[in-house]
Design a protein around this motif. Structure first.
Motif, PDB file in Angstrom:
ATOM      1  N   ARG A 139       0.831  -1.211   0.000  1.00  0.00           N
ATOM      2  CA  ARG A 139       0.000   0.000   0.000  1.00  0.00           C
ATOM      3  C   ARG A 139       0.862   1.257   0.000  1.00  0.00           C
ATOM      4  N   HIS A 140       1.948   1.233   0.763  1.00  0.00           N
ATOM      5  CA  HIS A 140       2.792   2.423   0.858  1.00  0.00           C
ATOM      6  C   HIS A 140       3.508   2.717  -0.461  1.00  0.00           C
ATOM      7  N   LEU A 141       3.943   1.671  -1.148  1.00  0.00           N
ATOM      8  CA  LEU A 141       4.722   1.865  -2.374  1.00  0.00           C
ATOM      9  C   LEU A 141       3.858   2.000  -3.624  1.00  0.00           C
ATOM     10  N   PHE A 169       0.615  -7.953  -3.936  1.00  0.00           N
ATOM     11  CA  PHE A 169      -0.805  -8.309  -3.848  1.00  0.00           C
ATOM     12  C   PHE A 169      -1.663  -7.043  -3.813  1.00  0.00           C
ATOM     13  N   TYR A 170      -1.154  -6.005  -3.159  1.00  0.00           N
ATOM     14  CA  TYR A 170      -1.897  -4.740  -3.129  1.00  0.00           C
ATOM     15  C   TYR A 170      -2.019  -4.161  -4.539  1.00  0.00           C
ATOM     16  N   PHE A 171      -0.942  -4.243  -5.322  1.00  0.00           N
ATOM     17  CA  PHE A 171      -0.978  -3.734  -6.695  1.00  0.00           C
ATOM     18  C   PHE A 171      -1.981  -4.532  -7.532  1.00  0.00           C
ATOM     19  N   ILE A 172      -1.972  -5.851  -7.336  1.00  0.00           N
ATOM     20  CA  ILE A 172      -2.883  -6.722  -8.084  1.00  0.00           C
ATOM     21  C   ILE A 172      -4.330  -6.317  -7.838  1.00  0.00           C
ATOM     22  N   GLN A 173      -4.646  -6.004  -6.587  1.00  0.00           N
ATOM     23  CA  GLN A 173      -6.009  -5.590  -6.256  1.00  0.00           C
ATOM     24  C   GLN A 173      -6.402  -4.308  -6.982  1.00  0.00           C
TER      25      GLN A 173
END
Length: 249
Positions: A139-141, A169-173
């Motif tokens: 999330r931070h990056l 995984f955050y990017f994938i979302q």
């Protein structure tokens, strides 16, 4: 009315009240803590994850200093509770005891991110990584330079490499797949089964979002992918196509 501010002593007493020696023995075996295994020497109190989450919710306004103190613990469950607390602090900076105005949000989140990175050595099992890396690091990056992920992916330390791929995984979302593809390619020759599983899992998550792009990447690298990575990646692929991919390897 402000929420009650809890002390470190209060949360430590509550955590210890849930200790279960039989469950601790089971957890130690499950998480591979024997000599020569990936979590050699890790210690368990025998507290279930739902209880750990409940404790973290109750003590959500614990100070950052106290959270980092908990993260130094030799007990696995206490470190996981600390990570739940860090993630809550990152996601809800306005609930920080020191919060006064919206200008502090960036500062609070940067403090959490920096604290997480500074304590990588304590985030040293797959569940600790998987519960926190994408929620804090990813999330931070997301809107920043991500080159640090490639440095971690080349680390000799298993858990740093796992943090790098799970962070995506955050990017994938957010339908952003390029770093997952690039890091998975970089990690094709990784010797650790836990990394094969992690990369395969992330590729499977891409498949659930965009099957065409996921399959295109898998077709390109299927002969180089470790068997476990490939199996994890194509778990949701229709059976006929899945068998075709596996038989080609």
């Amino acid at each position: 009315m402000k929420d009650k501010l809890f002390s470190l002593k209060e949360i430590e007493l509550e955590i210890n009240s849930y200790k279960n020696s039989e469950q601790a023995k089971l957890a130690a075996r499950y998480f591979k803590t024997a000599k020569g295994e990936y979590a050699e020497g890790d210690r368990f109190l025998g507290i279930s994850v739902p209880v750990q989450r409940s404790i973290a919710r109750k003590y959500a306004n614990l100070s950052l200093r106290d959270i980092i103190y908990l993260l130094q613990s030799n007990w696995h469950e206490i470190r996981l509770i600390a990570l739940f607390l860090l993630e809550h602090r990152y996601s809800h900076p306005h609930k920080d005891p020191s919060f006064q105005n919206s200008e502090q949000i960036v500062t609070i989140r940067k403090e959490v991110y920096d604290s997480y990175v500074a304590n990588f050595s304590k985030i040293n099992n797959w569940d600790l990584v998987d519960a926190s890396a994408y929620k804090i690091i990813g999330r931070h990056l997301y809107d920043k330079d991500r080159s640090i992920l490639y440095l971690w992916a080349r680390s000799k330390i298993l858990w740093e490499r796992r943090i790098a791929i799970i962070a995506t995984f955050y990017f994938i979302q957010k339908m952003d797949f390029e770093d997952t593809f690039s890091l998975s390619e970089l990690l094709l020759d990784d010797k650790e089964d836990l990394m094969h599983k992690a990369c395969g899992w992330m590729l499977r998550e891409i498949y659930k979002k965009d099957s065409r792009r996921a399959l295109a990447w898998i077709e390109k690298f299927k002969l180089k992918m470790p068997r476990t990575m490939l199996r994890y990646a194509i778990e949701k692929v229709p059976e006929k196509k899945r068998k075709q991919i596996l038989n080609a390897k």
